[in-house]
Design a protein around this motif. Structure first.
Motif, PDB file in Angstrom:
ATOM      1  N   GLU A  59       0.833  -1.199   0.000  1.00 24.30           N
ATOM      2  CA  GLU A  59       0.000   0.000   0.000  1.00 24.30           C
ATOM      3  C   GLU A  59       0.870   1.252   0.000  1.00 24.30           C
ATOM      4  O   GLU A  59       1.827   1.359   0.767  1.00 24.30           O
ATOM      5  CB  GLU A  59      -0.879   0.023   1.252  1.00 24.30           C
ATOM      6  N   LEU A  60       0.500   2.179  -0.846  1.00 17.69           N
ATOM      7  CA  LEU A  60       1.051   3.529  -0.814  1.00 17.69           C
ATOM      8  C   LEU A  60       0.039   4.386  -0.070  1.00 17.69           C
ATOM      9  O   LEU A  60      -1.156   4.334  -0.366  1.00 17.69           O
ATOM     10  CB  LEU A  60       1.217   4.074  -2.238  1.00 17.69           C
ATOM     11  N   ASN A  61       0.499   5.147   0.905  1.00 20.13           N
ATOM     12  CA  ASN A  61      -0.408   6.132   1.490  1.00 20.13           C
ATOM     13  C   ASN A  61       0.331   7.431   1.726  1.00 20.13           C
ATOM     14  O   ASN A  61       1.549   7.475   1.792  1.00 20.13           O
ATOM     15  CB  ASN A  61      -1.135   5.597   2.726  1.00 20.13           C
ATOM     16  N   TRP A  62      -0.442   8.483   1.775  1.00 24.06           N
ATOM     17  CA  TRP A  62       0.097   9.831   1.900  1.00 24.06           C
ATOM     18  C   TRP A  62      -0.783  10.611   2.858  1.00 24.06           C
ATOM     19  O   TRP A  62      -1.987  10.403   2.940  1.00 24.06           O
ATOM     20  CB  TRP A  62       0.145  10.531   0.531  1.00 24.06           C
ATOM     21  N   GLN A  63      -0.140  11.500   3.597  1.00 30.04           N
ATOM     22  CA  GLN A  63      -0.832  12.433   4.468  1.00 30.04           C
ATOM     23  C   GLN A  63      -0.117  13.767   4.334  1.00 30.04           C
ATOM     24  O   GLN A  63       1.108  13.804   4.370  1.00 30.04           O
ATOM     25  CB  GLN A  63      -0.801  11.993   5.942  1.00 30.04           C
ATOM     26  N   LEU A  64      -0.893  14.822   4.173  1.00 33.20           N
ATOM     27  CA  LEU A  64      -0.313  16.161   4.078  1.00 33.20           C
ATOM     28  C   LEU A  64      -0.978  17.097   5.060  1.00 33.20           C
ATOM     29  O   LEU A  64      -2.151  16.915   5.408  1.00 33.20           O
ATOM     30  CB  LEU A  64      -0.470  16.712   2.656  1.00 33.20           C
ATOM     31  N   ASN A  81     -13.963   9.500   0.896  1.00 37.83           N
ATOM     32  CA  ASN A  81     -12.732  10.300   0.919  1.00 37.83           C
ATOM     33  C   ASN A  81     -12.416  10.756  -0.509  1.00 37.83           C
ATOM     34  O   ASN A  81     -11.538  10.210  -1.185  1.00 37.83           O
ATOM     35  CB  ASN A  81     -11.577   9.508   1.526  1.00 37.83           C
ATOM     36  N   GLU A  82     -13.155  11.742  -0.953  1.00 34.40           N
ATOM     37  CA  GLU A  82     -13.052  12.211  -2.340  1.00 34.40           C
ATOM     38  C   GLU A  82     -11.659  12.711  -2.688  1.00 34.40           C
ATOM     39  O   GLU A  82     -11.189  12.523  -3.807  1.00 34.40           O
ATOM     40  CB  GLU A  82     -14.103  13.289  -2.601  1.00 34.40           C
ATOM     41  N   ARG A  83     -10.982  13.354  -1.755  1.00 35.41           N
ATOM     42  CA  ARG A  83      -9.626  13.860  -2.021  1.00 35.41           C
ATOM     43  C   ARG A  83      -8.656  12.715  -2.296  1.00 35.41           C
ATOM     44  O   ARG A  83      -7.849  12.764  -3.226  1.00 35.41           O
ATOM     45  CB  ARG A  83      -9.109  14.689  -0.848  1.00 35.41           C
ATOM     46  N   ALA A  84      -8.694  11.680  -1.467  1.00 29.78           N
ATOM     47  CA  ALA A  84      -7.784  10.545  -1.654  1.00 29.78           C
ATOM     48  C   ALA A  84      -8.077   9.820  -2.964  1.00 29.78           C
ATOM     49  O   ALA A  84      -7.149   9.428  -3.681  1.00 29.78           O
ATOM     50  CB  ALA A  84      -7.882   9.575  -0.477  1.00 29.78           C
ATOM     51  N   ILE A  85      -9.339   9.665  -3.276  1.00 33.60           N
ATOM     52  CA  ILE A  85      -9.726   8.999  -4.516  1.00 33.60           C
ATOM     53  C   ILE A  85      -9.233   9.804  -5.719  1.00 33.60           C
ATOM     54  O   ILE A  85      -8.668   9.253  -6.666  1.00 33.60           O
ATOM     55  CB  ILE A  85     -11.248   8.765  -4.553  1.00 33.60           C
ATOM     56  N   ALA A  86      -9.413  11.112  -5.672  1.00 32.45           N
ATOM     57  CA  ALA A  86      -8.953  11.966  -6.777  1.00 32.45           C
ATOM     58  C   ALA A  86      -7.430  11.919  -6.902  1.00 32.45           C
ATOM     59  O   ALA A  86      -6.889  11.864  -8.013  1.00 32.45           O
ATOM     60  CB  ALA A  86      -9.429  13.400  -6.567  1.00 32.45           C
ATOM     61  N   THR A  87      -6.730  11.896  -5.772  1.00 33.29           N
ATOM     62  CA  THR A  87      -5.268  11.828  -5.815  1.00 33.29           C
ATOM     63  C   THR A  87      -4.815  10.496  -6.399  1.00 33.29           C
ATOM     64  O   THR A  87      -3.910  10.462  -7.232  1.00 33.29           O
ATOM     65  CB  THR A  87      -4.669  12.042  -4.416  1.00 33.29           C
ATOM     66  N   ALA A  88      -5.433   9.404  -5.987  1.00 36.41           N
ATOM     67  CA  ALA A  88      -5.070   8.086  -6.531  1.00 36.41           C
ATOM     68  C   ALA A  88      -5.208   8.094  -8.054  1.00 36.41           C
ATOM     69  O   ALA A  88      -4.340   7.587  -8.768  1.00 36.41           O
ATOM     70  CB  ALA A  88      -5.929   6.990  -5.914  1.00 36.41           C
ATOM     71  N   ARG A  89      -6.262   8.704  -8.543  1.00 38.22           N
ATOM     72  CA  ARG A  89      -6.455   8.760  -9.998  1.00 38.22           C
ATOM     73  C   ARG A  89      -5.423   9.659 -10.665  1.00 38.22           C
ATOM     74  O   ARG A  89      -4.909   9.329 -11.733  1.00 38.22           O
ATOM     75  CB  ARG A  89      -7.873   9.214 -10.309  1.00 38.22           C
ATOM     76  N   ARG A  90      -5.098  10.801 -10.042  1.00 40.73           N
ATOM     77  CA  ARG A  90      -4.086  11.696 -10.615  1.00 40.73           C
ATOM     78  C   ARG A  90      -2.713  11.035 -10.652  1.00 40.73           C
ATOM     79  O   ARG A  90      -1.914  11.285 -11.554  1.00 40.73           O
ATOM     80  CB  ARG A  90      -4.012  13.005  -9.820  1.00 40.73           C
ATOM     81  N   ILE A  91      -2.439  10.204  -9.672  1.00 34.76           N
ATOM     82  CA  ILE A  91      -1.164   9.490  -9.620  1.00 34.76           C
ATOM     83  C   ILE A  91      -1.052   8.527 -10.793  1.00 34.76           C
ATOM     84  O   ILE A  91       0.035   8.180 -11.222  1.00 34.76           O
ATOM     85  CB  ILE A  91      -1.037   8.726  -8.282  1.00 34.76           C
ATOM     86  N   GLY A  92      -2.187   8.088 -11.315  1.00 32.48           N
ATOM     87  CA  GLY A  92      -2.195   7.127 -12.408  1.00 32.48           C
ATOM     88  C   GLY A  92      -2.686   5.760 -11.989  1.00 32.48           C
ATOM     89  O   GLY A  92      -2.548   4.787 -12.728  1.00 32.48           O
ATOM     90  N   MET A  93      -3.268   5.685 -10.802  1.00 34.62           N
ATOM     91  CA  MET A  93      -3.788   4.414 -10.321  1.00 34.62           C
ATOM     92  C   MET A  93      -5.165   4.158 -10.914  1.00 34.62           C
ATOM     93  O   MET A  93      -5.926   5.088 -11.137  1.00 34.62           O
ATOM     94  CB  MET A  93      -3.849   4.403  -8.802  1.00 34.62           C
ATOM     95  N   GLU A  94      -5.456   2.887 -11.134  1.00 36.13           N
ATOM     96  CA  GLU A  94      -6.751   2.478 -11.663  1.00 36.13           C
ATOM     97  C   GLU A  94      -7.612   1.909 -10.551  1.00 36.13           C
ATOM     98  O   GLU A  94      -7.115   1.157  -9.707  1.00 36.13           O
ATOM     99  CB  GLU A  94      -6.582   1.401 -12.727  1.00 36.13           C
ATOM    100  N   TRP A  95      -8.893   2.244 -10.576  1.00 41.90           N
ATOM    101  CA  TRP A  95      -9.833   1.681  -9.623  1.00 41.90           C
ATOM    102  C   TRP A  95     -10.029   0.214  -9.965  1.00 41.90           C
ATOM    103  O   TRP A  95     -10.262  -0.133 -11.125  1.00 41.90           O
ATOM    104  CB  TRP A  95     -11.161   2.436  -9.706  1.00 41.90           C
ATOM    105  N   VAL A  96      -9.919  -0.664  -8.955  1.00 41.06           N
ATOM    106  CA  VAL A  96     -10.094  -2.091  -9.206  1.00 41.06           C
ATOM    107  C   VAL A  96     -11.256  -2.690  -8.419  1.00 41.06           C
ATOM    108  O   VAL A  96     -11.537  -3.870  -8.562  1.00 41.06           O
ATOM    109  CB  VAL A  96      -8.799  -2.905  -8.942  1.00 41.06           C
ATOM    110  N   GLY A  97     -11.935  -1.879  -7.613  1.00 41.38           N
ATOM    111  CA  GLY A  97     -13.105  -2.381  -6.908  1.00 41.38           C
ATOM    112  C   GLY A  97     -13.155  -1.949  -5.463  1.00 41.38           C
ATOM    113  O   GLY A  97     -12.414  -1.069  -5.030  1.00 41.38           O
TER     114      GLY A  97
END
Length: 173
Positions: free
Chosen positions: A95-100, A137-153
């Motif tokens: 898992e990659l996680n980030w907190q700012l 957690n809309e911010r985290a979801i948007a960041t995951a997508r900006r990073i280039g991650m794909e939703w898998v479920g």
């Protein structure tokens, strides 16, 4: 991690006990803690204890696992944290996680730091990387997508709660 990673605006480096106050501004923040499975760090003394554990554990972690501080290069301020760790049940999924710090949200720092760490993790032989987020957690979801991650479920496999799961592989970069 040696040497530290750097981007145009950020430095990603190991945590230090000198980072206690800055880390507390992140992990003690109610806006950040709301999304953490561990909740808020109660006070500066507790944050120092957490950092002591992170600093002590870091040399014993097998790359790409670890926890790092995110430092803004222009002023040297610690503005966030990143980690790569095995998701429960701690056998295979990283898992990659980030907190700012909340006052830095919306500046693209999470995306910039995460992309640098992902590239480094893949250079260490990792074949895929996950991020999980609560469905609201809309911010985290948007960041995951900006990073280039794909939703898998969605799953309740990790942390005992329903989570959105995102994945990135080297070919996604």
């Amino acid at each position: 991690m040696t040497p530290p990673l750097s981007t145009e605006r950020l430095l990603i480096r190991d945590w230090s006990l000198d980072d206690t106050e800055a880390a507390y501004a992140i992990y003690g923040s109610p806006e950040v803690a709301h999304w953490l499975s561990t909740g808020a760090v109660d006070d500066v003394s507790a944050m120092r204890s957490v950092l002591e554990a992170w600093v002590e554990a870091q040399p014993n972690l097998v790359p790409p696992a670890g926890r790092w501080a995110v430092v803004r290069r222009e002023d040297g301020e610690v503005i966030g944290g990143l980690s790569l760790r095995l998701l429960p049940p701690f056998e295979e999924d990283f898992e990659l996680n980030w907190q700012l710090r909340p006052d830095t949200w919306g500046s693209g720092y999470a995306t910039e730091a995460s992309q640098a760490l992902i590239r480094w993790a893949f250079s260490q032989g990792l074949e895929e990387l996950f991020a999980v987020a609560r469905p609201d957690n809309e911010r985290a979801i948007a960041t995951a997508r900006r990073i280039g991650m794909e939703w898998v479920g969605e799953t309740d496999k990790y942390y005992g709660r329903r989570l959105q799961v995102f994945r990135c592989r080297p070919s996604d970069l």
